[in-house]
Write an enzyme that holds these catalytic residues in place. Sequence first.
Site, PDB file in Angstrom:
ATOM      1  N   LYS A 171       0.841  -1.206   0.000  1.00 21.07           N
ATOM      2  CA  LYS A 171       0.000   0.000   0.000  1.00 21.07           C
ATOM      3  C   LYS A 171       0.875   1.253   0.000  1.00 21.07           C
ATOM      4  O   LYS A 171       0.589   2.217  -0.727  1.00 21.07           O
ATOM      5  CB  LYS A 171      -0.935   0.000   1.216  1.00 21.07           C
ATOM      6  CG  LYS A 171      -1.794   1.265   1.376  1.00 21.07           C
ATOM      7  CD  LYS A 171      -2.840   1.404   0.286  1.00 21.07           C
ATOM      8  CE  LYS A 171      -3.548   2.752   0.300  1.00 21.07           C
ATOM      9  NZ  LYS A 171      -4.561   2.906   1.342  1.00 21.07           N
ATOM     10  N   LYS A 239      -1.176  11.824   4.945  1.00 16.47           N
ATOM     11  CA  LYS A 239      -0.980  10.861   6.044  1.00 16.47           C
ATOM     12  C   LYS A 239      -0.300   9.595   5.521  1.00 16.47           C
ATOM     13  O   LYS A 239       0.663   9.091   6.109  1.00 16.47           O
ATOM     14  CB  LYS A 239      -2.341  10.505   6.663  1.00 16.47           C
ATOM     15  CG  LYS A 239      -2.258   9.528   7.828  1.00 16.47           C
ATOM     16  CD  LYS A 239      -3.421   8.536   7.821  1.00 16.47           C
ATOM     17  CE  LYS A 239      -2.957   7.182   7.376  1.00 16.47           C
ATOM     18  NZ  LYS A 239      -4.026   6.203   7.226  1.00 16.47           N
TER      19      LYS A 239
END
Lengths: 291, 291
Positions: A171, A239
């Site tokens: 990811k 983030k």
Amino acid sequence: MTKIGFIGLGIMGGPMAANLVKAGFDVAGYNRSQAKVERFVEAGGTGAATVAEAVRDRDVIITCLPDSPDVEEMALGDDGVFAHAREGALFIDMSTIQPATARKIAEAGRARGFGVLDAPISGGERGAIEATLSIMVGGEGVEVETARPVFEAMGKTIVHVGPAGAGQTVKAANQLICAVNIQAVAEAIVFLEANSVDPTTAINALSGGLAGSAVLERRAPSMVERNFQPGFRAELHDKDLRILTAAARDAGVTIPLGTAAAQLMAALVAQGDGKLDNTALLKLVEELSGR
Amino acid sequence: MTKIGFIGLGIMGGPMAANLVKAGFDVAGYNRSQAKVERFVEAGGTGAATVAEAVRDRDVIITCLPDSPDVEEMALGDDGVFAHAREGALFIDMSTIQPATARKIAEAGRARGFGVLDAPISGGERGAIEATLSIMVGGEGVEVETARPVFEAMGKTIVHVGPAGAGQTVKAANQLICAVNIQAVAEAIVFLEANSVDPTTAINALSGGLAGSAVLERRAPSMVERNFQPGFRAELHDKDLRILTAAARDAGVTIPLGTAAAQLMAALVAQGDGKLDNTALLKLVEELSGR
């Protein structure tokens, strides 16, 4: 029937949990803010007033939370998943967090007799609603197979990419490539326009060659129009890029463009544009160019 | 029958000129080193011993040369194309050069009664051989249509992207996106491997999503294998990125990732790897990471 506890009914978790209900699973949903639990109950789910209530006697417990500390506390805390779940339950974290945190949770969970998978997602809010998410799964193969019907109710592309933490690593690599590719297209569009070249014509010419990409095909048109409705908000990508840069440092890997893209995304958020789509990086290129 | 003069029979120009011969055009070929002229004659072309011989009485004159100064001298010099060509001839430069130089040549050529197009190419040596190049054309629409049968003998995707210089601007944007996308994939592969994730599995998982790109699909597999046979040599991409950064500065556009990618490509060349494929950027990421 597999009984699922779902913790975190936000923009992604809400529709994902609803899709599990639609697929016939018995799902107990918990969220810190109870308004989201009520919406989940309206969608046919069972509401849980506490973590314990969502977790107890469930076969599978899923978390979909904002950041690493949230997941760590929810998994390992005194009032967390491992404190309340029955032995042998399968814990699946679908948040995007530090690979190192995912490995730590997997180790702690296994030591206490739980199955543990990290299974972050990509595909955005739309993918969550339409059950077309890509799910990158880290963990033991046997547990991935156990979870497969659950994943298939939420996503389209389910890939077991390696052991514990591997899902989060992939990811992070995904977020690196997406951010860098978006910034490249942003720079190209501003450069083309500054040279009085129609960017749409140029993008059509470039799409079929080695410059072609999903970003160029799917995102460049709205970038040319300056439509920065999310999509995927810059503050969330920011983030994720903080996770990437920390994970790269942990692994001793130097990622010059990943780091630069992370700084640009952070600058975009710092300027107050964090709620815009991540393609608003184009605005930053324009500002840096005095346009 | 359209009579063509072709100047610059190198890795790209050689097969392009041969494809024009195959398509039935009468082509006179010139190259500074005569060995390449001989090879062109073997391919059925007419050899020219001087620029004047290649240019005189030709309807279309094509150049495919290394860099901006070469093209400028060949177009405008005392023994150049405009000095020898018949009035009304169409000059097409297919090299990759500064957009500003392309505009200067177009202006000078038009003032002397010539048609002028800038028509840089992408698709590599293989595209040149197989006549599948992408051709990005800048100039007047009428002249683009005149040249279309000529382009169609060499390429597959022919796009008129704007006025004089626009072809070079789009080519520069193409080289920006390609370099940045390659570097992103290089960083992702090293990051994945450093985290003990199999990059091939990860790349398959990422290809269908927003991280998907032509670079990821077509180049990542050889990067994983550390096969850096060109392809497109780093030293040529380095040259193109110098054009990009100069053109961006001319236009007052700030391109943080384009500039960083240019520096990394220059570093790769400085280390003596200029003859390798541009995907050898992966080697640099490994060195920077002490791997």
